[in-house]
Design a protein around this motif. Structure first.
Motif, PDB file in Angstrom:
ATOM      1  N   LEU A  60      63.411 -11.437  28.694  1.00 53.88           N
ATOM      2  CA  LEU A  60      61.988 -11.366  28.359  1.00 53.88           C
ATOM      3  C   LEU A  60      61.609  -9.984  27.826  1.00 53.88           C
ATOM      4  O   LEU A  60      60.865  -9.874  26.837  1.00 53.88           O
ATOM      5  CB  LEU A  60      61.138 -11.711  29.581  1.00 53.88           C
ATOM      6  N   VAL A  61      62.105  -8.947  28.452  1.00 50.08           N
ATOM      7  CA  VAL A  61      61.800  -7.592  27.981  1.00 50.08           C
ATOM      8  C   VAL A  61      62.387  -7.368  26.592  1.00 50.08           C
ATOM      9  O   VAL A  61      61.729  -6.828  25.697  1.00 50.08           O
ATOM     10  CB  VAL A  61      62.321  -6.544  28.989  1.00 50.08           C
ATOM     11  N   GLY A  62      63.631  -7.806  26.373  1.00 50.90           N
ATOM     12  CA  GLY A  62      64.260  -7.645  25.057  1.00 50.90           C
ATOM     13  C   GLY A  62      63.534  -8.415  23.967  1.00 50.90           C
ATOM     14  O   GLY A  62      63.355  -7.915  22.853  1.00 50.90           O
ATOM     15  N   ALA A  63      63.102  -9.645  24.271  1.00 51.06           N
ATOM     16  CA  ALA A  63      62.379 -10.444  23.284  1.00 51.06           C
ATOM     17  C   ALA A  63      61.029  -9.823  22.948  1.00 51.06           C
ATOM     18  O   ALA A  63      60.614  -9.795  21.783  1.00 51.06           O
ATOM     19  CB  ALA A  63      62.180 -11.861  23.806  1.00 51.06           C
ATOM     20  N   THR A  64      60.341  -9.292  23.948  1.00 47.52           N
ATOM     21  CA  THR A  64      59.038  -8.652  23.718  1.00 47.52           C
ATOM     22  C   THR A  64      59.186  -7.406  22.853  1.00 47.52           C
ATOM     23  O   THR A  64      58.415  -7.187  21.908  1.00 47.52           O
ATOM     24  CB  THR A  64      58.382  -8.288  25.064  1.00 47.52           C
ATOM     25  N   ILE A  65      60.178  -6.599  23.158  1.00 49.89           N
ATOM     26  CA  ILE A  65      60.392  -5.379  22.367  1.00 49.89           C
ATOM     27  C   ILE A  65      60.745  -5.724  20.929  1.00 49.89           C
ATOM     28  O   ILE A  65      60.206  -5.136  19.982  1.00 49.89           O
ATOM     29  CB  ILE A  65      61.487  -4.514  23.026  1.00 49.89           C
ATOM     30  N   SER A  66      61.635  -6.698  20.719  1.00 43.54           N
ATOM     31  CA  SER A  66      62.022  -7.043  19.351  1.00 43.54           C
ATOM     32  C   SER A  66      60.865  -7.658  18.577  1.00 43.54           C
ATOM     33  O   SER A  66      60.713  -7.414  17.371  1.00 43.54           O
ATOM     34  CB  SER A  66      63.220  -7.994  19.364  1.00 43.54           C
ATOM     35  N   LYS A  67      60.022  -8.444  19.250  1.00 43.34           N
ATOM     36  CA  LYS A  67      58.853  -9.029  18.575  1.00 43.34           C
ATOM     37  C   LYS A  67      57.887  -7.936  18.138  1.00 43.34           C
ATOM     38  O   LYS A  67      57.374  -7.954  17.013  1.00 43.34           O
ATOM     39  CB  LYS A  67      58.157 -10.011  19.513  1.00 43.34           C
ATOM     40  N   ASN A  68      57.646  -6.950  19.003  1.00 43.26           N
ATOM     41  CA  ASN A  68      56.731  -5.858  18.660  1.00 43.26           C
ATOM     42  C   ASN A  68      57.285  -5.003  17.519  1.00 43.26           C
ATOM     43  O   ASN A  68      56.532  -4.589  16.629  1.00 43.26           O
ATOM     44  CB  ASN A  68      56.468  -4.982  19.883  1.00 43.26           C
ATOM     45  N   ILE A  69      58.564  -4.760  17.511  1.00 43.11           N
ATOM     46  CA  ILE A  69      59.166  -3.973  16.426  1.00 43.11           C
ATOM     47  C   ILE A  69      59.112  -4.743  15.111  1.00 43.11           C
ATOM     48  O   ILE A  69      58.819  -4.165  14.052  1.00 43.11           O
ATOM     49  CB  ILE A  69      60.606  -3.574  16.794  1.00 43.11           C
ATOM     50  N   ALA A  70      59.357  -6.060  15.156  1.00 40.69           N
ATOM     51  CA  ALA A  70      59.281  -6.861  13.935  1.00 40.69           C
ATOM     52  C   ALA A  70      57.867  -6.881  13.375  1.00 40.69           C
ATOM     53  O   ALA A  70      57.667  -6.772  12.154  1.00 40.69           O
ATOM     54  CB  ALA A  70      59.770  -8.280  14.206  1.00 40.69           C
ATOM     55  N   ASN A  71      56.862  -7.005  14.241  1.00 39.30           N
ATOM     56  CA  ASN A  71      55.474  -6.966  13.777  1.00 39.30           C
ATOM     57  C   ASN A  71      55.127  -5.615  13.167  1.00 39.30           C
ATOM     58  O   ASN A  71      54.440  -5.534  12.142  1.00 39.30           O
ATOM     59  CB  ASN A  71      54.515  -7.269  14.933  1.00 39.30           C
ATOM     60  N   PHE A  72      55.585  -4.526  13.777  1.00 34.20           N
ATOM     61  CA  PHE A  72      55.333  -3.187  13.252  1.00 34.20           C
ATOM     62  C   PHE A  72      55.952  -3.024  11.868  1.00 34.20           C
ATOM     63  O   PHE A  72      55.323  -2.495  10.940  1.00 34.20           O
ATOM     64  CB  PHE A  72      55.894  -2.141  14.217  1.00 34.20           C
ATOM     65  N   LEU A  73      57.191  -3.476  11.704  1.00 29.91           N
ATOM     66  CA  LEU A  73      57.859  -3.337  10.407  1.00 29.91           C
ATOM     67  C   LEU A  73      57.160  -4.156   9.332  1.00 29.91           C
ATOM     68  O   LEU A  73      57.032  -3.720   8.179  1.00 29.91           O
ATOM     69  CB  LEU A  73      59.324  -3.767  10.529  1.00 29.91           C
ATOM     70  N   GLU A  74      56.685  -5.351   9.685  1.00 31.20           N
ATOM     71  CA  GLU A  74      56.021  -6.193   8.686  1.00 31.20           C
ATOM     72  C   GLU A  74      54.639  -5.645   8.324  1.00 31.20           C
ATOM     73  O   GLU A  74      54.241  -5.685   7.155  1.00 31.20           O
ATOM     74  CB  GLU A  74      55.907  -7.617   9.223  1.00 31.20           C
ATOM     75  N   GLU A  75      53.905  -5.112   9.288  1.00 32.10           N
ATOM     76  CA  GLU A  75      52.582  -4.548   9.011  1.00 32.10           C
ATOM     77  C   GLU A  75      52.665  -3.330   8.109  1.00 32.10           C
ATOM     78  O   GLU A  75      51.785  -3.105   7.264  1.00 32.10           O
ATOM     79  CB  GLU A  75      51.894  -4.147  10.316  1.00 32.10           C
ATOM     80  N   ASN A  76      53.679  -2.532   8.243  1.00 38.51           N
ATOM     81  CA  ASN A  76      53.823  -1.318   7.444  1.00 38.51           C
ATOM     82  C   ASN A  76      54.671  -1.524   6.188  1.00 38.51           C
ATOM     83  O   ASN A  76      55.051  -0.561   5.538  1.00 38.51           O
ATOM     84  CB  ASN A  76      54.431  -0.198   8.302  1.00 38.51           C
ATOM     85  N   ASP A  77      54.937  -2.769   5.842  1.00 40.55           N
ATOM     86  CA  ASP A  77      55.717  -3.138   4.653  1.00 40.55           C
ATOM     87  C   ASP A  77      57.063  -2.417   4.590  1.00 40.55           C
ATOM     88  O   ASP A  77      57.567  -2.087   3.520  1.00 40.55           O
ATOM     89  CB  ASP A  77      54.920  -2.852   3.368  1.00 40.55           C
ATOM     90  N   LEU A  78      57.642  -2.172   5.745  1.00 44.18           N
ATOM     91  CA  LEU A  78      58.984  -1.592   5.774  1.00 44.18           C
ATOM     92  C   LEU A  78      60.044  -2.674   5.635  1.00 44.18           C
ATOM     93  O   LEU A  78      61.096  -2.461   5.064  1.00 44.18           O
ATOM     94  CB  LEU A  78      59.195  -0.809   7.073  1.00 44.18           C
TER      95      LEU A  78
END
Length: 91
Positions: A60-78
């Protein structure tokens, strides 16, 4: 003089190696010096429920961290996944 120092140093190292081999025998870890068998060491209870709960918590912790990082990368067009519609071309 140097040769005598080297010889004495070599003798000390040899004596230390012999002493360490004899003092680390397996027999001394299960018996006392008088020969009595030591009691069995305490075991830490680690149930199946504890293993399952720690694995689920880690996932659960790993999935939450990866979801937050994926959202950050998509929001910043990285990193934005490309929309390839090449599968629909049937020429």
């Amino acid at each position: 003089m140097l040769l005598q120092r080297v010889r004495s140093l070599f003798r000390e190292v040899t004596l230390l190696k012999k002493a360490s081999v004899t003092s680390k025998s397996f027999r001394s870890t299960i018996t006392t010096p008088s020969g009595a068998i030591l009691p069995e060491p305490k075991r830490t209870p680690f149930s199946f429920l504890g293993v399952v709960s720690s694995v689920v918590f880690g996932l659960l912790v790993g999935a939450t961290i990866s979801k937050n990082i994926a959202n950050f990368l998509e929001e910043n067009d990285l990193f934005v996944p490309a929309d390839d519609d090449d599968d629909d071309d049937d020429d």
